[in-house]
Design a protein around this motif. Sequence first.
Motif, mmCIF file in Angstrom:
data_model
loop_
_atom_site.group_PDB
_atom_site.id
_atom_site.type_symbol
_atom_site.label_atom_id
_atom_site.label_comp_id
_atom_site.label_asym_id
_atom_site.label_seq_id
_atom_site.Cartn_x
_atom_site.Cartn_y
_atom_site.Cartn_z
ATOM 1 N N GLN A 243 79.406 -16.837 -106.525
ATOM 2 C CA GLN A 243 79.947 -17.973 -105.771
ATOM 3 C C GLN A 243 78.818 -18.770 -105.114
ATOM 4 O OE1 GLN A 243 80.711 -19.000 -102.405
ATOM 5 N NE2 GLN A 243 82.184 -20.538 -103.117
ATOM 6 N N LYS A 244 77.757 -18.068 -104.721
ATOM 7 C CA LYS A 244 76.623 -18.745 -104.056
ATOM 8 C C LYS A 244 75.628 -19.324 -105.073
ATOM 9 C CE LYS A 244 76.456 -15.879 -99.850
ATOM 10 N NZ LYS A 244 76.849 -14.499 -100.134
ATOM 11 N N SER A 245 75.819 -19.042 -106.362
ATOM 12 C CA SER A 245 74.835 -19.421 -107.382
ATOM 13 C C SER A 245 75.017 -20.870 -107.825
ATOM 14 C CB SER A 245 74.964 -18.507 -108.604
ATOM 15 O OG SER A 245 76.111 -18.875 -109.363
ATOM 16 N N VAL A 259 93.326 -6.978 -113.426
ATOM 17 C CA VAL A 259 92.494 -7.689 -112.451
ATOM 18 C C VAL A 259 93.424 -8.349 -111.435
ATOM 19 C CG1 VAL A 259 90.904 -9.615 -112.108
ATOM 20 C CG2 VAL A 259 90.639 -8.143 -114.118
ATOM 21 N N PRO A 260 93.303 -8.015 -110.137
ATOM 22 C CA PRO A 260 94.139 -8.680 -109.135
ATOM 23 C C PRO A 260 93.761 -10.166 -109.038
ATOM 24 C CG PRO A 260 93.088 -6.693 -108.232
ATOM 25 C CD PRO A 260 92.425 -6.989 -109.525
ATOM 26 N N PHE A 261 94.736 -11.022 -109.136
ATOM 27 C CA PHE A 261 94.454 -12.466 -109.153
ATOM 28 C C PHE A 261 93.783 -12.938 -107.857
ATOM 29 C CE2 PHE A 261 97.066 -12.429 -112.876
ATOM 30 C CZ PHE A 261 96.681 -13.542 -113.598
ATOM 31 N N ASN A 262 94.063 -12.220 -106.734
ATOM 32 C CA ASN A 262 93.492 -12.707 -105.476
ATOM 33 C C ASN A 262 91.968 -12.587 -105.430
ATOM 34 O OD1 ASN A 262 93.243 -9.962 -105.127
ATOM 35 N ND2 ASN A 262 94.434 -9.855 -103.240
ATOM 36 N N LEU A 263 91.360 -11.871 -106.392
ATOM 37 C CA LEU A 263 89.895 -11.825 -106.448
ATOM 38 C C LEU A 263 89.311 -13.202 -106.778
ATOM 39 C CD1 LEU A 263 89.141 -8.432 -108.291
ATOM 40 C CD2 LEU A 263 89.261 -8.888 -105.844
ATOM 41 N N LEU A 264 90.134 -14.069 -107.374
ATOM 42 C CA LEU A 264 89.674 -15.430 -107.688
ATOM 43 C C LEU A 264 89.316 -16.201 -106.422
ATOM 44 C CD1 LEU A 264 92.241 -16.402 -110.484
ATOM 45 C CD2 LEU A 264 89.847 -15.804 -110.778
ATOM 46 N N GLU A 265 89.876 -15.774 -105.303
ATOM 47 C CA GLU A 265 89.553 -16.416 -104.014
ATOM 48 C C GLU A 265 88.049 -16.320 -103.728
ATOM 49 O OE1 GLU A 265 90.267 -18.780 -101.305
ATOM 50 O OE2 GLU A 265 92.190 -17.906 -101.884
ATOM 51 N N LEU A 266 87.405 -15.262 -104.259
ATOM 52 C CA LEU A 266 85.977 -15.029 -103.995
ATOM 53 C C LEU A 266 85.078 -16.056 -104.682
ATOM 54 C CD1 LEU A 266 85.938 -11.138 -104.427
ATOM 55 C CD2 LEU A 266 85.834 -12.398 -102.271
ATOM 56 N N ILE A 267 85.623 -16.770 -105.683
ATOM 57 C CA ILE A 267 84.812 -17.808 -106.339
ATOM 58 C C ILE A 267 85.424 -19.192 -106.119
ATOM 59 C CG2 ILE A 267 83.493 -16.528 -108.084
ATOM 60 C CD1 ILE A 267 85.844 -17.014 -110.015
ATOM 61 N N GLU A 299 97.302 -20.206 -107.759
ATOM 62 C CA GLU A 299 97.421 -19.869 -106.331
ATOM 63 C C GLU A 299 96.037 -19.776 -105.685
ATOM 64 O OE1 GLU A 299 99.950 -16.459 -105.521
ATOM 65 O OE2 GLU A 299 101.075 -16.861 -107.368
ATOM 66 N N PHE A 300 95.002 -19.528 -106.530
ATOM 67 C CA PHE A 300 93.663 -19.273 -105.979
ATOM 68 C C PHE A 300 92.581 -20.222 -106.521
ATOM 69 C CE2 PHE A 300 96.113 -15.349 -106.237
ATOM 70 C CZ PHE A 300 96.170 -15.004 -104.901
ATOM 71 N N VAL A 301 92.989 -21.076 -107.484
ATOM 72 C CA VAL A 301 92.024 -22.008 -108.081
ATOM 73 C C VAL A 301 92.604 -23.414 -107.998
ATOM 74 C CG1 VAL A 301 90.701 -22.596 -110.164
ATOM 75 C CG2 VAL A 301 91.288 -20.204 -109.715
#
Length: 342
Positions: A243-245, A259-267, A299-301
């Motif tokens: 995400q910082k790259s 894969v839990p979809f809420n991990l997309l929040e991290l990017i 929901e996350f993108v």
Amino acid sequence: MKKLLPTSTVGSLPKPTWLAPPEKLWSPWKLEGNQLLEGKQDALRVSLQEQQLAGLDIISDGEQTRQHFVTTFIEYLSGVDFKNRKTVKIRNRYEASVPVVVDKIARKKAVFVEDAKFLRKQTNQLIKWALPGPMTMVDTLYDDHYKSQEKLAWEFAKVLNEEARELQDAGVDIIQFDEPAFNVFFDDVNDWGMQVLERAIEGLHCQTAIHICYGYGIKANNDWKKTLGSEWRQYEEIFPKIQKSNIDIVSLECHNSHVPFNLLELIRGKKVMVGAIDVATNTIETPEEVAATLRKALEFVDIKNLYPCTNCGMAPLPRNIANAKLSALSAGAEIIRKELAL
């Protein structure tokens, strides 16, 4: 890009049976010399047309001109011995006979640039080109020279950057680095893997992507997935660094995975190529199943950042199945576009 939800594949698509035996990785060429060159170009044309007929917005080369997503690139480098091979465990999952690094790595000549120029002449659509990521390259051979995975990865990043710059000049719009190793060696990713990838994209002004999945639909990968439990949280370890790259797009596996979809929040903020087609089964998704996966991702993108895609490459699949899956991907994206228009 103006179109919402632009669709694409991760990379590889099945080759015509006259070019290579179907449904296998590292499939040997059936032609040689000038006939092989001509055959590869014909396969590029066919692959382009099949993607267009399926309604894809971003076109790839379908990896028609290479036997394997990693080793074909390595074959063009000096410092690697392909004759005296060693057996290693790839991504801690399966054994393979691999080439050996025996001397300093250097790129003697362009690898895919002529292929990219050829494809560019055939279409005005956006083109995406996949290259192996440095960490996955390190994991796909035996190092007898640098004696350091990190040092070898930096050398690979240098030659990948040379290739990427020439691909950009040839008219490629998106350059994607395939890094399945990111899903296994988390400490290395966070210690040096992401920095090395930044070196590979240095100076590029085209869009860049990183693809991280759970692998082709081969037995070793499918068996590994069964050991991962009810939630696959591997992405959680590496997404904060990504995400910082400076990478623009993150390509990942979603459909039929744990894969839990809420991990997309991290990017959040990155463009996301959401894998909405399972490449580990011959079952063809319905457009509605594709749409359901995309709805969850939305929901996350942010809608402008969502790029419907396949989970991984499709080289080992039967060709008719792969084409039907691509059509389902396009149709599923169209369902969501229509919903949004309402």
